[in-house]
Design an enzyme around this catalytic site. Structure first.
Site, PDB file in Angstrom:
ATOM      1  N   PRO A 134      -9.718  -9.245  -0.191  1.00 31.79           N
ATOM      2  CA  PRO A 134      -9.597  -7.481   0.514  1.00 31.79           C
ATOM      3  C   PRO A 134      -8.457  -7.507   1.804  1.00 31.79           C
ATOM      4  CG  PRO A 134     -11.704  -8.986   1.683  1.00 31.79           C
ATOM      5  CD  PRO A 134     -10.285 -10.534   0.943  1.00 31.79           C
ATOM      6  N   GLU A 135      -7.660  -6.564   1.469  1.00 30.13           N
ATOM      7  CA  GLU A 135      -6.213  -6.652   2.352  1.00 30.13           C
ATOM      8  C   GLU A 135      -6.986  -4.627   2.525  1.00 30.13           C
ATOM      9  OE1 GLU A 135      -1.997  -7.250   0.772  1.00 30.13           O
ATOM     10  OE2 GLU A 135      -3.132  -7.892  -0.262  1.00 30.13           O
TER      11      GLU A 135
END
Length: 271
Positions: A2-3
């Site tokens: 997850p960015e």
DNA sequence: AAAAGCCCCTGGATGC
DNA sequence: TGCATCCAGGGGCTTT
């Protein structure tokens, strides 16, 4: 995984439903990166007032205090059936009057941390050093360029560090640098105003497009509604070692920077 | 102050 | 099939 885009997509997928819900109970599984910081009973009966995002952190504002939530490398949130037993990697269940939010995180680099108030030291510790939000007006070219000027580290690692601009992780750093035509190994201080401008635009562009595509699902990311992302299909360089550049046909190269893979086109991206 | 390395942890892919 | 090795989207902490 997850960015910024995945975290924002996650936020959008559950914020409306959880807003103004009352917490019925909370269950913690195996230890995450940090302890919750309070007894779970303390959360019972509290109201969720809204969900914000700061960098890659999700902030659940409660009527008293807040929860800081991080997905780490392998975390994902989902609404779960209240009656379904937690799996081996489900380490946080928050049963509310509007549904049960469940954190699934095999690697347990994620975290759920309670803070009694916005000014708590734990908030300062985790968020205090973060740079500017790239998808807001506060992300201003002049300041960005000035920040780059003071760093001698490779631009890729300056982006990942998150103290100049937040939310750009390993995938989107490679993608943004490709879009800007800048070699990831270029020292940040060597980037002039014009190239900084291209990078400034590229970061915003790639992150916005990724949010629109539902994020990137490389292994198992999905939002709280269980939907996967599609941005990985548009990747120009990430994960494409030895494949032809989509612009010029030159084989994409992969190198390691700070124990992480970096991908770039040696033709399109200039030192 | 900034940069570089080190971990935390599990699972999947790869190679012998 | 079995086992060892390597790699993975993050980021705080320690050391230089």
């Amino acid at each position: 995984m997850p960015e910024l885009p995945e975290v924002e997509v996650t936020r959008l997928s559950f914020a409306d439903r959880i807003k103004d819900a009352q917490i019925v109970s909370v269950r913690m599984g195996k230890p995450l990166r940090w302890p919750l910081g309070c007894d779970v009973d303390l959360l019972h009966g509290r109201w969720v007032r809204g969900v914000r995002r700061r960098g890659k952190y999700l902030l659940l504002d409660l009527d008293e205090g807040l929860l800081l939530l991080h997905l780490g490398m392998s975390g994902s949130l989902a609404f779960s059936d209240a009656t379904s037993a937690p799996g081996a990697h489900d380490h946080f269940d928050m049963v509310t009057t509007q549904g049960t939010l469940r954190l699934h995180d095999p690697r347990r680099f994620g975290a759920v941390v309670f803070a009694a108030e916005q000014t708590s030291s734990v908030v300062q510790k985790l968020l205090g050093h973060l740079g500017v939000e790239p998808l807001t007006e506060a992300f201003e070219l002049r300041a960005f360029h000035a920040g780059l000027r003071t760093r001698s580290a490779p631009i890729k690692q300056v982006l990942l560090a998150g103290d100049l601009v937040v939310g750009v992780g390993n995938i989107y750093a490679s993608e943004a640098l490709f879009m800007a035509g800048i070699r990831p190994t270029t020292r940040a201080s060597k980037i002039g105003l014009e190239r900084a401008g291209r990078l400034h635009r590229a970061i915003q562009d790639v992150l916005r497009r990724a949010v629109q595509q539902g994020g990137s699902t490389l292994r198992d990311f999905s939002n709280a509604q269980g939907q996967t992302g599609y941005f990985q299909l548009e990747a120009m360089v990430y994960g494409r070692e030895n494949q032809p550049c989509r612009t010029c046909g030159t084989p994409i190269q992969s190198i390691r920077q700070g124990q992480r893979a970096t991908y770039f086109c040696p033709q399109c991206q200039k030192p």
